[in-house]
Design a protein around this motif. Structure first.
Motif, short mmCIF file in Angstrom:
data_model
loop_
_atom_site.label_atom_id
_atom_site.label_comp_id
_atom_site.label_asym_id
_atom_site.label_seq_id
_atom_site.Cartn_x
_atom_site.Cartn_y
_atom_site.Cartn_z
N TYR A 16 0.89 -1.16 0.00
CA TYR A 16 0.00 0.00 0.00
C TYR A 16 0.92 1.20 0.00
CZ TYR A 16 -3.48 -3.33 1.86
OH TYR A 16 -4.33 -4.40 2.06
N ILE A 19 4.05 1.17 2.30
CA ILE A 19 3.94 0.06 3.27
C ILE A 19 3.93 -1.28 2.55
CG2 ILE A 19 2.48 -1.01 5.04
CD1 ILE A 19 1.31 1.81 5.52
N ALA A 21 2.86 -4.65 3.07
CA ALA A 21 1.97 -5.36 4.00
C ALA A 21 2.24 -6.87 3.98
CB ALA A 21 0.52 -5.07 3.67
N SER A 40 -0.38 -11.03 14.88
CA SER A 40 -0.96 -9.88 15.58
C SER A 40 -1.53 -8.89 14.57
CB SER A 40 0.11 -9.24 16.46
OG SER A 40 1.28 -9.07 15.72
N ASN A 41 -2.14 -7.84 15.10
CA ASN A 41 -2.68 -6.75 14.29
C ASN A 41 -1.68 -6.24 13.28
OD1 ASN A 41 -5.27 -5.68 14.53
ND2 ASN A 41 -4.86 -5.15 16.68
N GLY A 42 -2.09 -6.13 12.03
CA GLY A 42 -1.22 -5.55 11.03
C GLY A 42 -0.19 -6.50 10.46
N ALA A 43 -0.29 -7.79 10.78
CA ALA A 43 0.68 -8.77 10.30
C ALA A 43 0.53 -9.05 8.81
CB ALA A 43 0.56 -10.07 11.10
N GLY A 44 -0.60 -8.66 8.23
CA GLY A 44 -0.81 -8.88 6.80
C GLY A 44 -1.81 -9.98 6.48
N LYS A 45 -2.55 -10.43 7.46
CA LYS A 45 -3.47 -11.55 7.27
C LYS A 45 -4.64 -11.16 6.35
CE LYS A 45 -4.37 -11.83 11.69
NZ LYS A 45 -3.66 -10.59 12.14
N SER A 46 -5.29 -10.04 6.68
CA SER A 46 -6.44 -9.61 5.85
C SER A 46 -5.98 -9.27 4.45
CB SER A 46 -7.11 -8.38 6.46
OG SER A 46 -7.63 -8.68 7.73
N THR A 47 -4.82 -8.67 4.34
CA THR A 47 -4.29 -8.31 3.02
C THR A 47 -4.07 -9.55 2.17
OG1 THR A 47 -3.26 -6.32 3.91
CG2 THR A 47 -2.37 -7.17 1.85
N GLU A 88 -13.98 -9.42 7.08
CA GLU A 88 -14.10 -8.95 8.45
C GLU A 88 -15.27 -7.98 8.53
OE1 GLU A 88 -10.12 -7.91 9.90
OE2 GLU A 88 -11.08 -6.36 11.12
N GLU A 167 -11.49 -13.28 10.39
CA GLU A 167 -11.83 -12.94 11.78
C GLU A 167 -13.28 -13.17 12.14
OE1 GLU A 167 -9.75 -11.50 14.15
OE2 GLU A 167 -8.10 -10.61 13.03
N GLN A 199 -7.43 -13.86 15.08
CA GLN A 199 -6.55 -13.38 16.16
C GLN A 199 -6.75 -14.21 17.41
OE1 GLN A 199 -5.62 -9.38 17.01
NE2 GLN A 199 -6.44 -8.65 15.06
P1 ATP Z 1 -5.87 -6.88 11.23
O1 ATP Z 1 -6.29 -8.05 12.01
O2 ATP Z 1 -5.71 -5.64 12.06
O3 ATP Z 1 -6.67 -6.65 9.98
P2 ATP Z 1 -3.89 -8.00 9.56
O4 ATP Z 1 -2.88 -8.98 9.95
O5 ATP Z 1 -5.07 -8.50 8.82
O6 ATP Z 1 -4.37 -7.20 10.81
P3 ATP Z 1 -3.60 -6.17 7.43
O7 ATP Z 1 -4.96 -5.58 7.65
O8 ATP Z 1 -3.43 -7.06 6.29
O9 ATP Z 1 -3.13 -6.90 8.72
O10 ATP Z 1 -2.57 -4.97 7.35
C1 ATP Z 1 -1.19 -5.15 7.06
C2 ATP Z 1 -0.50 -3.80 6.98
O11 ATP Z 1 -0.99 -3.05 5.89
C3 ATP Z 1 -0.70 -2.91 8.20
O12 ATP Z 1 0.50 -2.20 8.41
C4 ATP Z 1 -1.81 -2.00 7.79
O13 ATP Z 1 -1.73 -0.78 8.48
C5 ATP Z 1 -1.53 -1.83 6.32
N1 ATP Z 1 -2.76 -1.57 5.55
C6 ATP Z 1 -3.84 -2.39 5.48
N2 ATP Z 1 -4.77 -1.89 4.64
C7 ATP Z 1 -4.28 -0.73 4.17
C8 ATP Z 1 -4.74 0.27 3.25
N3 ATP Z 1 -5.93 0.15 2.65
N4 ATP Z 1 -3.95 1.32 3.02
C9 ATP Z 1 -2.75 1.46 3.62
N5 ATP Z 1 -2.23 0.56 4.47
C10 ATP Z 1 -2.98 -0.51 4.76
#
Ligand code: ATP
Length: 242
Positions: A16, A19, A21, A40-47, A88, A167, A199
């Protein structure tokens, strides 16, 4: 460990802007497996899930479904290939009834008579008895747990080759979390292949055949659920001890 993967991810990178991800991620999901992505939060799972379903465009790497690339296809085309994504936040259409919301999940299977789809929705209520009596209720009237059930039912209506669940326990009371995971276990028993992001490590691993742990977009650990859960250091560092 998997001979014929349904899903194969090779060296996936998603950015992104500045970043990164997801960074060089590789993993597989075999036929009929439930594989859980932890971290954990922000690990990149949703991405990672969004890259599979085409909602974000990878910067590099490949994503194969039954050996055929998904990379570059539009989300609608990926849904037609049999990938159902339950995002989610369990979004449902507030002005549609529960039955109508569930039926929308079959939009990847055009040409099926309405009557058949209605029967399939009724059959879905056997898996989701708690929402049967809300069939004619509008989406906005449901509780969080009921919305999660509707979102799951809608995903299953696609008869997916691969079900992506993001999630499903988020924000739900413990007793409802138990009910949601009992359904995921039953979905697994019926043979659906699932990639689950959680999580809540304890619940996520309880239904899994294998688990992967992500940290800042990289794969740091993989293993069978018992091995991941049994390791105290791993549990403290990555799994939140829950
Ligand atoms: P969560 O459980 O909080 O969703 P996650 O493991 O699923 O955590 P992601 O949501 O994939 O993590 O996010 C991975 C990284 O990418 C994080 O640093 C997040 O801030 C960043 N990120 C996610 N979506 C975007 C976006 N649309 N624009 C910019 N950065 C993003």
């Amino acid at each position: 460990p998997v001979s014929q993967p349904v899903l194969e991810i090779r060296d996936l990178t998603v950015r992104y802007g500045e970043i990164e991800a997801v960074r060089g991620l590789s993993f597989v999901v075999g036929t009929g497996e439930v594989v859980t992505l932890l971290g954990s939060n922000g690990a990149g799972k949703s991405t990672t899930l969004k890259a599979i379903s085409g909602l974000v465009k990878p910067a590099g790497g490949s994503i194969l479904l039954d050996g055929e690339p998904l990379t570059g296809l539009k989300p609608e085309a990926i849904v037609r290939r049999g990938v159902a994504h339950v995002p989610e936040g369990r979004r449902v259409f507030p002005g549609l009834t529960v039955r109508e919301n569930i039926m929308l999940g079959a939009s990847n299977r055009p040409g099926i008579p309405k009557r058949v789809l209605r029967d399939e929705v009724e059959a879905m209520f056997e898996l989701f008895p708690d929402i049967r009596r809300f069939g004619d209720a509008l989406g906005w009237t449901l509780s969080g747990g009921q919305l999660q059930m509707v979102a799951l039912a809608r995903g299953l209506m696609a008869k997916p080759r691969l079900l992506l669940l993001d999630e499903p326990s988020l924000g739900l009371a413990p007793v409802i979390v138990q009910a949601v995971f009992a359904i995921i276990a039953e979905v697994r028993r019926r043979g659906t292949t699932v990639l689950l992001v959680e999580q809540n490590a304890r619940m996520g691993l309880s239904v899994a055949d294998r688990g992967y742990v992500l940290e800042t977009g990289r794969l740091v650990l993989e293993g069978d659920p018992q091995a991941l859960w049994a390791n105290d250091d791993i549990r403290a560092a990555y799994l939140g001890g829950r």
